[in-house]
Design a protein around this motif. Structure first.
Motif, mmCIF file in Angstrom:
data_model
loop_
_atom_site.group_PDB
_atom_site.id
_atom_site.type_symbol
_atom_site.label_atom_id
_atom_site.label_comp_id
_atom_site.label_asym_id
_atom_site.label_seq_id
_atom_site.Cartn_x
_atom_site.Cartn_y
_atom_site.Cartn_z
ATOM 1 N N SER A 64 0.807 -1.208 0.000
ATOM 2 C CA SER A 64 0.000 0.000 0.000
ATOM 3 C C SER A 64 0.846 1.267 0.000
ATOM 4 O O SER A 64 0.422 2.283 -0.510
ATOM 5 C CB SER A 64 -0.952 -0.002 1.204
ATOM 6 O OG SER A 64 -0.216 0.014 2.411
ATOM 7 N N GLU A 65 2.056 1.226 0.564
ATOM 8 C CA GLU A 65 2.907 2.412 0.614
ATOM 9 C C GLU A 65 3.640 2.657 -0.700
ATOM 10 O O GLU A 65 3.878 3.787 -1.083
ATOM 11 C CB GLU A 65 3.948 2.267 1.730
ATOM 12 C CG GLU A 65 3.351 2.305 3.121
ATOM 13 C CD GLU A 65 4.362 1.953 4.197
ATOM 14 O OE1 GLU A 65 5.558 1.799 3.891
ATOM 15 O OE2 GLU A 65 3.950 1.822 5.355
ATOM 16 N N ALA A 68 0.972 2.752 -6.341
ATOM 17 C CA ALA A 68 -0.180 3.624 -6.520
ATOM 18 C C ALA A 68 -1.422 2.784 -6.806
ATOM 19 O O ALA A 68 -1.369 1.822 -7.569
ATOM 20 C CB ALA A 68 0.065 4.590 -7.676
ATOM 21 N N SER A 69 -2.509 3.172 -6.203
ATOM 22 C CA SER A 69 -3.763 2.474 -6.469
ATOM 23 C C SER A 69 -4.325 2.965 -7.806
ATOM 24 O O SER A 69 -3.909 3.998 -8.335
ATOM 25 C CB SER A 69 -4.772 2.768 -5.355
ATOM 26 O OG SER A 69 -5.162 4.133 -5.397
ATOM 27 N N GLN A 70 -5.285 2.236 -8.341
ATOM 28 C CA GLN A 70 -5.923 2.639 -9.596
ATOM 29 C C GLN A 70 -6.580 4.003 -9.439
ATOM 30 O O GLN A 70 -6.493 4.849 -10.333
ATOM 31 C CB GLN A 70 -6.968 1.610 -10.020
ATOM 32 C CG GLN A 70 -6.381 0.316 -10.483
ATOM 33 C CD GLN A 70 -7.452 -0.674 -10.890
ATOM 34 O OE1 GLN A 70 -8.638 -0.372 -10.915
ATOM 35 N NE2 GLN A 70 -7.034 -1.876 -11.220
ATOM 36 N N THR A 71 -7.205 4.227 -8.307
ATOM 37 C CA THR A 71 -7.860 5.509 -8.057
ATOM 38 C C THR A 71 -6.840 6.637 -8.044
ATOM 39 O O THR A 71 -7.071 7.698 -8.644
ATOM 40 C CB THR A 71 -8.616 5.468 -6.710
ATOM 41 O OG1 THR A 71 -9.569 4.412 -6.758
ATOM 42 C CG2 THR A 71 -9.307 6.784 -6.414
ATOM 43 N N GLU A 72 -5.709 6.426 -7.400
ATOM 44 C CA GLU A 72 -4.663 7.448 -7.339
ATOM 45 C C GLU A 72 -4.145 7.792 -8.733
ATOM 46 O O GLU A 72 -3.957 8.964 -9.068
ATOM 47 C CB GLU A 72 -3.519 6.950 -6.457
ATOM 48 C CG GLU A 72 -2.438 7.954 -6.191
ATOM 49 C CD GLU A 72 -1.345 7.415 -5.281
ATOM 50 O OE1 GLU A 72 -0.390 8.162 -5.038
ATOM 51 O OE2 GLU A 72 -1.428 6.254 -4.832
ATOM 52 N N VAL A 73 -3.936 6.778 -9.559
ATOM 53 C CA VAL A 73 -3.457 7.012 -10.923
ATOM 54 C C VAL A 73 -4.489 7.796 -11.731
ATOM 55 O O VAL A 73 -4.158 8.762 -12.422
ATOM 56 C CB VAL A 73 -3.111 5.675 -11.625
ATOM 57 C CG1 VAL A 73 -2.851 5.876 -13.098
ATOM 58 C CG2 VAL A 73 -1.924 5.012 -10.943
ATOM 59 N N GLU A 75 -6.868 9.761 -10.608
ATOM 60 C CA GLU A 75 -6.969 11.127 -10.091
ATOM 61 C C GLU A 75 -5.796 11.976 -10.586
ATOM 62 O O GLU A 75 -5.975 13.143 -10.943
ATOM 63 C CB GLU A 75 -7.015 11.117 -8.565
ATOM 64 C CG GLU A 75 -8.331 10.615 -8.005
ATOM 65 C CD GLU A 75 -8.321 10.426 -6.499
ATOM 66 O OE1 GLU A 75 -7.255 10.585 -5.865
ATOM 67 O OE2 GLU A 75 -9.397 10.127 -5.947
ATOM 68 N N TYR A 76 -4.600 11.401 -10.603
ATOM 69 C CA TYR A 76 -3.429 12.136 -11.075
ATOM 70 C C TYR A 76 -3.576 12.500 -12.562
ATOM 71 O O TYR A 76 -3.360 13.643 -12.958
ATOM 72 C CB TYR A 76 -2.156 11.324 -10.852
ATOM 73 C CG TYR A 76 -0.940 11.983 -11.447
ATOM 74 C CD1 TYR A 76 -0.354 13.078 -10.837
ATOM 75 C CD2 TYR A 76 -0.392 11.521 -12.652
ATOM 76 C CE1 TYR A 76 0.754 13.702 -11.396
ATOM 77 C CE2 TYR A 76 0.710 12.142 -13.213
ATOM 78 C CZ TYR A 76 1.282 13.226 -12.578
ATOM 79 O OH TYR A 76 2.364 13.849 -13.143
ATOM 80 N N SER A 79 -6.015 15.278 -12.984
ATOM 81 C CA SER A 79 -5.497 16.599 -12.605
ATOM 82 C C SER A 79 -4.510 17.136 -13.638
ATOM 83 O O SER A 79 -4.484 18.343 -13.897
ATOM 84 C CB SER A 79 -4.863 16.564 -11.210
ATOM 85 O OG SER A 79 -3.691 15.790 -11.206
#
Length: 142
Positions: A64-65, A68-73, A75-76, A79
């Motif tokens: 987890s650290e 990157a999760s799918q959501t994080e990717v 969202e990036y 943006s």
């Protein structure tokens, strides 16, 4: 409610070394067990519920650290596409001096982010998914 069994320092060292190498025998040797019995101790340690649980928990934390999760990717990429991100660039000040400026992400990067998001949602594909519930008959009349 079950109480967690605490690992000895040697068991924790074994588990930490096992996480690094994936090799139970080498992990046992590095943890301080005898090289003569390391293979059997390593195998035995991997079957102990407390050690196995510790290893699983540590691997989950690392996962987890570091990844990157799918959501994080998504969202990036969103943006970047929306121009909410900046990037740093060097600007010459003369006489060999430079300063760092934050500039908007370029159009090419924004387009690339949009393309990647489009691929994720299947917006740009020319393939069509077809479902067929009947049988297929092949006629070979050559």
């Amino acid at each position: 409610m079950t109480e967690k069994k605490k690992l000895t320092l040697k068991q924790q060292k074994f588990a930490d070394e096992y996480i690094i190498s994936g090799n139970a025998t080498q992990a046992a040797i590095k943890a301080g067990y005898s090289s003569r019995t390391a293979a059997s101790i390593g195998d035995e340690n991997l079957r102990k519920p407390a050690i196995k649980q510790y290893i699983d928990n540590q691997l989950e934390k690392l996962q987890s650290e570091k990844v990157a999760s799918q959501t994080e990717v998504l969202e990036y990429l969103t943006s970047v596409m929306r121009g909410e991100m900046t990037e740093q660039t060097l600007r010459g000040e003369g006489e060999g001096y430079q300063t760092i400026d934050n500039i908007e992400v370029g159009a090419k990067d924004r387009i690339k982010a949009a393309e990647l998001l489009g691929k994720r949602y299947g917006s740009w594909t020319e393939k069509h998914q077809v479902e067929h519930s009947g049988g297929v008959t092949i006629i070979d009349d050559v």
